[in-house]
Design a protein around this motif. Structure first.
Motif, mmCIF file in Angstrom:
data_model
loop_
_atom_site.group_PDB
_atom_site.id
_atom_site.type_symbol
_atom_site.label_atom_id
_atom_site.label_comp_id
_atom_site.label_asym_id
_atom_site.label_seq_id
_atom_site.Cartn_x
_atom_site.Cartn_y
_atom_site.Cartn_z
ATOM 1 N N HIS A 264 35.985 24.908 -6.696
ATOM 2 C CA HIS A 264 34.843 25.833 -6.731
ATOM 3 C C HIS A 264 34.504 26.320 -5.331
ATOM 4 C CE1 HIS A 264 31.099 27.642 -8.064
ATOM 5 N NE2 HIS A 264 30.482 27.008 -7.082
ATOM 6 N N ARG A 268 34.888 30.180 -3.801
ATOM 7 C CA ARG A 268 33.721 30.858 -3.215
ATOM 8 C C ARG A 268 34.027 31.338 -1.807
ATOM 9 N NH1 ARG A 268 29.754 29.560 0.168
ATOM 10 N NH2 ARG A 268 30.376 27.359 0.302
ATOM 11 N N ARG A 272 34.877 35.730 -0.841
ATOM 12 C CA ARG A 272 33.738 36.440 -0.242
ATOM 13 C C ARG A 272 34.207 37.311 0.916
ATOM 14 N NH1 ARG A 272 29.433 34.262 3.470
ATOM 15 N NH2 ARG A 272 27.938 35.955 3.622
#
Length: 405
Positions: A264, A268, A272
């Protein structure tokens, strides 16, 4: 550089009013007599409207990448059939899904184009709003291209380098002895230089410190990093993140380890994109990016292969991991940025929205999506023959898809 693990290995342009999309449903007058169908519980052909009267033709929304192909099909369909030319709107993949999944009836689109598969959350949104039968049609291939003006030198870049240029935060750059080269604010330490970067440490992360391409590698241009790309609602943006950013991140050893220990957090960090001006959201229409690049020789852009095909006199493509985005390289999956394009059909509009079945037949005809069809002339890369035949059969039967995994 020591830390890089390279792995070389349809037509109306005016927007329609959407204000009716949230209004209570009311009975509508259909312009075509609906075929006899099995209706979902609580719905009949007589109440498949939502706050607007009947309309004369099909309505399609969705991806700006799919838009020129959908427009071509709409033009040919309108010219060859007894049905009106469908209205096609370029809303972006995400925006198109929201409109498509908003409800059933002539107040809502009949089809949507997508430059990525429908997400599970979007499929569930459709289900929640009564759109319970959807046919997924893979229409062909496209490639995610990094390009620039033909008046400048073409780029030859690895995905890990592209990731490092555009990610919002990077792991701490370190020298050959593992010592940090930057402070916590992303400022290079006094007396140190970018040429000392030998790897990265995921013990800490800093705001992306790379301002020029050459900060990442001396083999890259010395000009400032400036990339024009699609916004977060775009399927092209989603595909770029998945195929280039996330894949590139896995070639930084400590991030590759992080993907195993904390998937996770890895996703992320890897997905980004920076917001300090190095990446510029340029809108849903890839043509806008192409026009910007033609007027900005030092800038680069992210767009679909079909736009490269149509503008080869003004823009050129970079080699990614040493591979050019050619028809052959994309169709056989060798090019790292290869992706599929889709059209989604609202099956409950069959027999209600005039000409839906006939439009699907035109879209899936060899004259349209075959390797020598009119969509190939616009840059669509055809599916292999066997897959194309299967997709056509399933599309024409309006075979409902299942919840995406």
């Amino acid at each position: 550089m020591a830390y890089l693990r390279a792995d070389h290995g349809f037509i109306a342009l005016a927007m329609l009013a959407l204000a009716a999309c949230g209004e209570p449903r009311e009975e509508i007058v259909l312009l075509d007599e609906p075929a006899e169908t099995v209706e979902p519980a609580g719905q009949t052909s007589a109440n498949l409207g939502a706050g607007v009267g009947g309309r004369e033709g099909l309505r399609m929304v969705g991806s700006s990448t799919v838009f020129p192909f959908a427009t071509a099909v709409a033009e040919n369909f309108g010219a060859k059939s007894a049905f009106p030319t469908p209205v096609v709107e370029s809303t972006g993949t995400g925006g198109g899904m929201n409109l498509f999944c908003a409800g059933v009836g002539l107040g809502f689109p009949d089809l949507t184009g997508a430059s990525r598969p429908i997400k599970a959350t979007e499929y569930q949104l459709c289900q929640d709003n009564g759109v319970v039968a959807i046919t997924e049609i893979p229409i062909g291939y496209d490639g995610i291209v990094l390009g620039n003006s033909v008046v400048s030198d073409a780029m030859d870049i690895e995905r890990v380098q592209l990731f490092l240029a555009l990610v919002a935060e990077t792991p701490m750059p370190v020298d050959a002895e593992g010592r940090p080269l930057f402070d916590g604010r992303g400022e290079i330490s006094e007396g140190r230089n970018y040429g000392e970067i030998a790897g990265f440490s995921c013990d800490s992360f800093i705001t992306n410190p790379f301002q020029r391409w050459s900060d990442i590698s001396a083999e890259l241009p010395s000009q400032r990093i400036e990339v024009f790309g699609p916004p977060p609602t775009s399927g092209t943006r989603d595909a770029f993140v998945e195929l280039d950013m996330i894949e590139g991140a896995q070639h930084v050893p400590c991030l590759d380890e992080l993907s195993d220990t904390d998937a996770h957090m890895f996703e992320r960090l890897a997905s980004r994109i920076r917001e300090d001006g190095a990446w510029v959201d340029a809108g849903e229409n890839d043509n806008t990016i192409v026009q910007t690049l033609a007027n900005s020789p030092s800038a680069f852009g992210i767009f679909g292969y079909s736009f490269l095909e149509q503008n080869g006199d003004r823009i050129q493509a970079a080699r990614i991991d040493g591979i050019e985005p050619t028809y052959e390289n994309i169709s056989n999956g060798v090019y790292p940025g290869s992706r599929s394009l889709f059209v989604y059909v609202k099956n409950q509009h069959d027999g209600v929205a005039p000409g839906l079945q006939a439009f699907v037949e035109e879209l899936t005809s060899e004259d349209a999506w075959g390797p020598f069809g009119y969509l190939a002339e616009r840059g669509l890369i055809a599916l292999p023959e066997a897959r194309r035949q299967q997709a056509a059969e399933e599309a024409r039967a309006l075979t409902p898809m299942q919840m995406p995994g």
